[in-house]
Design a protein around this motif. Sequence first.
Motif, PDB file in Angstrom:
ATOM      1  N   THR A  21      41.220  43.148  40.070  1.00 22.82           N
ATOM      2  CA  THR A  21      42.371  43.520  40.909  1.00 22.82           C
ATOM      3  C   THR A  21      42.115  43.305  42.398  1.00 22.82           C
ATOM      4  O   THR A  21      43.041  43.344  43.201  1.00 22.82           O
ATOM      5  CB  THR A  21      42.713  45.012  40.725  1.00 22.82           C
ATOM      6  OG1 THR A  21      41.606  45.785  41.223  1.00 22.82           O
ATOM      7  CG2 THR A  21      42.940  45.372  39.270  1.00 22.82           C
ATOM      8  N   GLY A  22      40.870  43.120  42.762  1.00 25.60           N
ATOM      9  CA  GLY A  22      40.539  42.965  44.191  1.00 25.60           C
ATOM     10  C   GLY A  22      40.411  44.304  44.901  1.00 25.60           C
ATOM     11  O   GLY A  22      40.257  44.356  46.123  1.00 25.60           O
ATOM     12  N   ARG A  23      40.495  45.396  44.147  1.00 30.00           N
ATOM     13  CA  ARG A  23      40.398  46.730  44.766  1.00 30.00           C
ATOM     14  C   ARG A  23      39.452  47.616  43.963  1.00 30.00           C
ATOM     15  O   ARG A  23      39.268  47.413  42.760  1.00 30.00           O
ATOM     16  CB  ARG A  23      41.780  47.392  44.828  1.00 30.00           C
ATOM     17  CG  ARG A  23      42.718  46.668  45.781  1.00 30.00           C
ATOM     18  CD  ARG A  23      44.085  47.272  45.759  1.00 30.00           C
ATOM     19  NE  ARG A  23      45.017  46.490  46.558  1.00 30.00           N
ATOM     20  CZ  ARG A  23      45.201  46.646  47.868  1.00 30.00           C
ATOM     21  NH1 ARG A  23      44.533  47.568  48.531  1.00 30.00           N
ATOM     22  NH2 ARG A  23      46.071  45.897  48.525  1.00 30.00           N
ATOM     23  N   MET A  24      38.884  48.604  44.654  1.00 26.91           N
ATOM     24  CA  MET A  24      37.969  49.529  43.970  1.00 26.91           C
ATOM     25  C   MET A  24      38.784  50.596  43.232  1.00 26.91           C
ATOM     26  O   MET A  24      39.820  51.046  43.732  1.00 26.91           O
ATOM     27  CB  MET A  24      37.046  50.233  44.990  1.00 26.91           C
ATOM     28  CG  MET A  24      36.196  49.307  45.822  1.00 26.91           C
ATOM     29  SD  MET A  24      35.051  48.312  44.859  1.00 26.91           S
ATOM     30  CE  MET A  24      33.884  49.538  44.290  1.00 26.91           C
ATOM     31  N   LEU A  25      38.293  50.990  42.081  1.00 25.64           N
ATOM     32  CA  LEU A  25      38.934  52.096  41.361  1.00 25.64           C
ATOM     33  C   LEU A  25      38.571  53.399  42.070  1.00 25.64           C
ATOM     34  O   LEU A  25      37.403  53.615  42.405  1.00 25.64           O
ATOM     35  CB  LEU A  25      38.437  52.118  39.905  1.00 25.64           C
ATOM     36  CG  LEU A  25      39.099  53.125  38.972  1.00 25.64           C
ATOM     37  CD1 LEU A  25      40.595  52.865  38.831  1.00 25.64           C
ATOM     38  CD2 LEU A  25      38.457  53.078  37.591  1.00 25.64           C
ATOM     39  N   ASP A  26      39.573  54.227  42.289  1.00 26.40           N
ATOM     40  CA  ASP A  26      39.371  55.472  43.034  1.00 26.40           C
ATOM     41  C   ASP A  26      38.247  56.306  42.395  1.00 26.40           C
ATOM     42  O   ASP A  26      38.392  56.812  41.274  1.00 26.40           O
ATOM     43  CB  ASP A  26      40.690  56.274  43.025  1.00 26.40           C
ATOM     44  CG  ASP A  26      40.643  57.476  43.952  1.00 26.40           C
ATOM     45  OD1 ASP A  26      39.633  58.205  43.910  1.00 26.40           O
ATOM     46  OD2 ASP A  26      41.607  57.678  44.704  1.00 26.40           O
ATOM     47  N   GLU A  27      37.137  56.429  43.131  1.00 22.25           N
ATOM     48  CA  GLU A  27      35.941  57.092  42.585  1.00 22.25           C
ATOM     49  C   GLU A  27      36.205  58.582  42.324  1.00 22.25           C
ATOM     50  O   GLU A  27      35.796  59.129  41.300  1.00 22.25           O
ATOM     51  CB  GLU A  27      34.786  56.903  43.564  1.00 22.25           C
ATOM     52  CG  GLU A  27      33.453  57.425  43.097  1.00 22.25           C
ATOM     53  CD  GLU A  27      32.663  56.449  42.214  1.00 22.25           C
ATOM     54  OE1 GLU A  27      33.064  55.270  42.127  1.00 22.25           O
ATOM     55  OE2 GLU A  27      31.674  56.881  41.600  1.00 22.25           O
TER      56      GLU A  27
END
Lengths: 626, 197
Positions: free
Chosen positions: A501-507
């Motif tokens: 997705t080009g984004r980090m998964l909310d930790e």
Amino acid sequence: MASELITEDRTRHSAKKSVGIIRHLNLGTAVIVGALLAVTVNRIATKLIIEGDETWRRHDQIVMATMLAWFIGFMIGIGALVGPTRWFFGKDLNHDEAMFLAGKDMGIKRYFRYTTDHKVVGIQYLILTIALFFIGGVLAMLIRTNLGHESGGLIPPQVYNSIVGFHGLIMIIATIIMITGPFGNFILPIMIGARDMAFPRLNALSFWLLISILPILAATIALGGIPMGWSGYNPLADQGPLGVDSYIFTIVIFAISSAVAGANITTTAMKMRARGMNWSRTPLFVFGTVASVALALPAFPVFMLSQVMSAMDRAFGANFFNPEFGGSAWLYENLFWIMGHPEVYVILIPAVVAIMEITPVFARKPLFSFNMAIVGIFGIVGLSIFVWAHHMYISGWAPLLNGPFMLTTELISIPTGLLFLVILGTIWRGSVWTRLPMLSVYALLFNFIIGGVTGIFLSDVPEDAALHGSMFVTAHFHYTLMGAGLTGALGALAYWFPKMTGRMLDEKLGRISFWLVQIGFTVTFFGMFAVGLEGQPRRVEAYDIIFKNGNLISTMGAYTIFIGMLILLAAVITSWRNGEIAGSNPWGAQTLEWMTPTPVPLENFEVLPVVTTNPYQYGIKQETSS
Amino acid sequence: MTTPTHEVMHHESAATVGVRDRQGVLLLVLADAAFALSVVFSYFYLRMGNTQNGWIPVDGATADKMNGWIVVGALIASALLFRLGYQATVLSNKGKSLACYSLAGIALLVSIWIQLQQILHIPFGISEGTYSSCYYLITYTNLIHLVLTAFIVLGIANRDRMDLFDSEKHWHPLVSNIWLNWVVISAALGAICTMFV
């Protein structure tokens, strides 16, 4: 400048023109053509199929004809037949058409077309998997809510049976595709340094075949459900309502989709690895995915045959499974479990290898014994073919074979143990970076041990005689398929989310979800083990009051899981839309998918890579090569 | 893990794609073989079980044991002709290849016709015992195989007519040949089964 613009516009116009009929086909046309054909065939079948003595058989024939028409219409409408037709007439796709099919410059519309780009197919599979888990999860909550009280009462018994069957069917499909679908399609080709899958059009076909069965699957509810459960045991299924026809159709098309996907992924991994990527430099995820789909390749056609026979029994009065007329219920059980047990490993192996990819990255250590992992994977695959009859110990079929099947089943714990050893050995004395994907490693180890050990209990003939058909079995397979399988898939999602997705998964949300799901899971299924040991049968909507406390605890645990899963869903949606931008390699991993830019360009690599070392050299100083 | 090269990827050669196609077809044959062998397993399982003496129809009517072999004969002719066509393609003998592919297609259409005739004249109903159910299963699944294969063989003949194959680009006939050979084996498996009434 103006003339340049005009030229560009003309080029685009001619490109669009040369693309032809393909550009008009999408999900909308598929639904319209499918529905029109289904309605037409339904009308014709209703008139042509004469009402005989057995009206239920006539209805089965009409329903099956209608479903077949829907399926054919849908596949025509989505464009699946354009390629074969053009091939027949010698008019192969030109460059513009190939680019159009790959989804070039098409934005979000490409997700609703017969797009061949493996990354689009991977995302499509991801969305489908999430949707299936959501529906299956809601059904699980209905089951658990009903079981919250000893007399049930919320749902009528027959409906309850159908919900259990529907939950099982949806979850089995979802767990089979949850890793090989999204990550096997999106990640695997990049991981081996390929520009796409070996057969891009077959790739799209395998996905759209699954989409075509969704309305058929949904029709199950309107057609009376599947009260015989997801295993579709005959002759019970022969006596079931029209919903059983939906079940049959779903399985047949799913088996075709699996065969197509299996051939595609296996060929891709075997023939398209980058230069220098010999088998000892091939990532374990590739081995595991290939092992899984290669196992499914011969297993699902057997299941498909059982459903073809079941359809013939129901619609035309054949006698394959009804003992009253010469058939055999044991034949169905054999065909089902010849698929059914390998299928457990079709689900588990990709989950475990995904975890094996994650572990060295976050332990910052080389993988502990690559060769042991390979022996473990292929040991499981080899043995899994010879264990199916442990599901039939108390069916009365071939009692003399119970001993040998007990032995093969217990033997499978050895290669499984090797995989544990590899993961534990990799973590051992590593400088573990405990991010969200790594939490799944710990959870998988914990859950899989419980699932595995209780599996050894059930492989034991005398023990199985006591526990067969009880809630203990339900808890056991949830520990393996959900506790290990789904946990591995969630780890894979957290790990590869930035690449996809080009984004980090909310930790933060991810961690909250993780703990809720894992605590809820343990509470739910420990409670289930307890009532199972006490003798509560599965697939029954009401139970004796002595099981009340265990069930209440399980229901509370199930709600905790559901809340945790909803939080994860929220994390996925919000992170995908507004999450922190990820770099091309946020984890500092060494496999090839992290060497490409994010978002990954259409053909993945501008220049094809050459592999010079194995992919798990973490913490080892590498010589720079030019 | 990697070092970049300056090699630029262009279109892949016919041989590269062809090797993949062959692999893919072999895997699909594996899946189809699992289905066919399950049919064989089911046939003999039900025959040996003979539950409630329900194997043979009550009036004892069975199909001619040679039925399956007649279809196999036509299929073998088709496969041999197709093989000759493929060899001609490799040698760039256009006239011979087209003739062979076309004749292979005709032989397949003949086998479909024979199979249809056999289905239309089965001397028992599908419900009259498990033997009859199995016989219907074997003949109908074989018919589906034949129709699919006819599409492929006629497609190859048409493409050969359009000069789309030569000594370099011969992979489609090769993989179709593999499939056709498998269809012959599969039909033979059915024929062997129905020899054992």
